[in-house]
Design a protein around this motif. Structure first.
Motif, PDB file in Angstrom:
ATOM      1  N   LEU A  72      -6.897   2.695   5.480  1.00 30.49           N
ATOM      2  CA  LEU A  72      -6.876   1.634   6.495  1.00 30.49           C
ATOM      3  C   LEU A  72      -5.704   1.809   7.451  1.00 30.49           C
ATOM      4  CD1 LEU A  72      -7.796  -1.613   4.501  1.00 30.49           C
ATOM      5  CD2 LEU A  72      -9.256  -0.245   5.987  1.00 30.49           C
ATOM      6  N   THR A 108      -6.381   1.629   0.880  1.00 32.12           N
ATOM      7  CA  THR A 108      -5.462   0.952   1.813  1.00 32.12           C
ATOM      8  C   THR A 108      -4.711   1.962   2.674  1.00 32.12           C
ATOM      9  OG1 THR A 108      -3.650   0.873   0.182  1.00 32.12           O
ATOM     10  CG2 THR A 108      -5.170  -0.993   0.233  1.00 32.12           C
ATOM     11  N   ILE A 152      -8.533  -5.588  -1.319  1.00 34.58           N
ATOM     12  CA  ILE A 152      -8.679  -4.281  -1.975  1.00 34.58           C
ATOM     13  C   ILE A 152      -7.799  -4.197  -3.209  1.00 34.58           C
ATOM     14  CG2 ILE A 152      -8.319  -1.797  -1.690  1.00 34.58           C
ATOM     15  CD1 ILE A 152      -9.011  -2.246   1.308  1.00 34.58           C
ATOM     16  N   LEU A 153      -6.569  -4.708  -3.114  1.00 42.28           N
ATOM     17  CA  LEU A 153      -5.676  -4.667  -4.277  1.00 42.28           C
ATOM     18  C   LEU A 153      -6.152  -5.607  -5.377  1.00 42.28           C
ATOM     19  CD1 LEU A 153      -2.114  -4.435  -2.691  1.00 42.28           C
ATOM     20  CD2 LEU A 153      -3.595  -2.616  -3.542  1.00 42.28           C
ATOM     21  N   ILE A 204      -6.041  -5.643   2.811  1.00 47.67           N
ATOM     22  CA  ILE A 204      -5.251  -5.001   1.759  1.00 47.67           C
ATOM     23  C   ILE A 204      -5.203  -5.871   0.521  1.00 47.67           C
ATOM     24  CG2 ILE A 204      -2.890  -4.298   1.134  1.00 47.67           C
ATOM     25  CD1 ILE A 204      -2.583  -3.290   4.021  1.00 47.67           C
ATOM     26  N   ASP A 257       0.828  -1.206   0.000  1.00 47.55           N
ATOM     27  CA  ASP A 257       0.000   0.000   0.000  1.00 47.55           C
ATOM     28  C   ASP A 257       0.862   1.254   0.000  1.00 47.55           C
ATOM     29  OD1 ASP A 257       0.994  -0.631   2.466  1.00 47.55           O
ATOM     30  OD2 ASP A 257      -0.864  -0.301   3.575  1.00 47.55           O
ATOM     31  N   MET A 284      -5.355  -6.965   8.637  1.00 47.63           N
ATOM     32  CA  MET A 284      -4.927  -5.862   7.780  1.00 47.63           C
ATOM     33  C   MET A 284      -4.393  -6.384   6.453  1.00 47.63           C
ATOM     34  SD  MET A 284      -5.331  -2.747   8.929  1.00 47.63           S
ATOM     35  CE  MET A 284      -4.069  -1.861   8.017  1.00 47.63           C
ATOM     36  N   ALA A 287      -7.862   2.084  -5.184  1.00 55.21           N
ATOM     37  CA  ALA A 287      -7.612   0.979  -4.250  1.00 55.21           C
ATOM     38  C   ALA A 287      -6.429   1.296  -3.345  1.00 55.21           C
ATOM     39  CB  ALA A 287      -7.355  -0.317  -5.029  1.00 55.21           C
TER      40      ALA A 287
END
Length: 249
Positions: free
Chosen positions: A187, A184, A215-216, A212, A34, A208, A180
């Protein structure tokens, strides 16, 4: 002299040292995905491919110095929750700045725009430092050997530079990747903020990493359509002038 330096760094070789070093490198690579997207998006604000690479190189040199300083003073820094609050506020401000920016013709937001290296280098360095506030606790928890943590950090910053270079190219290729990446970042900022409020509420690291990764995955799910090439004009048929042509006897 060397003995004093090694004693200060807790420099003691052991059989477990290579294993711990590999774990630190792995954590740096996983937790910096991220971070790499954020740094790539910031560097892209220069809108000049040559300057983007220079910004990453110089920005990460400054970031490396700040990381080492943070690691060497981690015990002191962890006593002050204000540092984590500032880091959380900075990361969340980056996210707010991104998602409130003007949309392009494809309804996508873009990060801040810069006109010179002197503008973008401090932003890259401070962004990496804010991320480091979240990962320094993990690094120290894995190993109390300072030299191992410093070695892992050195390799981690090199890995981060390589990943950021890849993400600069992928940001142009994948439609949702920049959004995206900033999600992150949010987050990480929220994690730092929760740690300030109540450390017992901080989600474990595996949650976490899983979030991540999801999301990626969304970020890489849709490619940008290639620009359609203009149709080549069709050659017009040449007209034969038959006027004045006679017939043979």
């Amino acid at each position: 002299m060397l003995d004093r330096i090694f004693d200060y760094l807790h420099f003691h070789f052991s059989i477990e040292a290579p294993i711990v070093l590999l774990v630190l490198i792995f954590l740096e690579a996983v937790l910096s995905a991220d971070n790499a997207i954020a740094l790539a998006a910031i560097a892209q604000g220069l809108e000049n491919k040559k300057l983007e690479q220079q910004a990453l190189n110089l920005g990460l040199v400054v970031a490396y110095v700040l990381r080492i300083t943070l690691l060497l003073t981690a015990t002191w820094v962890q006593q002050f929750w204000q540092f984590e609050l500032l880091g959380a506020a900075y990361l969340l401000w980056l996210v707010f700045q991104h998602f409130t920016s003007a949309e392009d013709e494809e309804h996508h937001h873009h990060g801040p725009r810069f006109t010179s290296l002197l503008q973008v280098i401090p932003v890259i360095a401070l962004t990496d430092l804010a991320f480091s506030l979240d990962s320094v606790t993990t690094a120290i928890a894995v190993s109390k050997e300072t030299w191992l943590v410093l070695t892992g950090t050195t390799i981690g910053i090199v890995t981060l530079r390589f990943m950021a270079g890849l993400f600069i190219r992928w940001l142009d290729e994948y439609k949702n990747l920049e959004d995206a990446g900033y999600i992150t970042v949010a987050l990480v900022g929220l994690r730092l903020l929760i740690r300030v409020i109540n450390e017992d509420l901080v989600p474990p690291q595996w949650i976490m990493i899983s979030a991540i990764a999801l999301i990626l995955t969304w970020g890489f799910s849709q490619r940008n359509l290639p620009e359609s090439l203009p149709e080549a004009p069709t050659p017009e048929k040449s007209e034969v002038n038959v006027e004045g042509l006679g017939t043979r006897d």
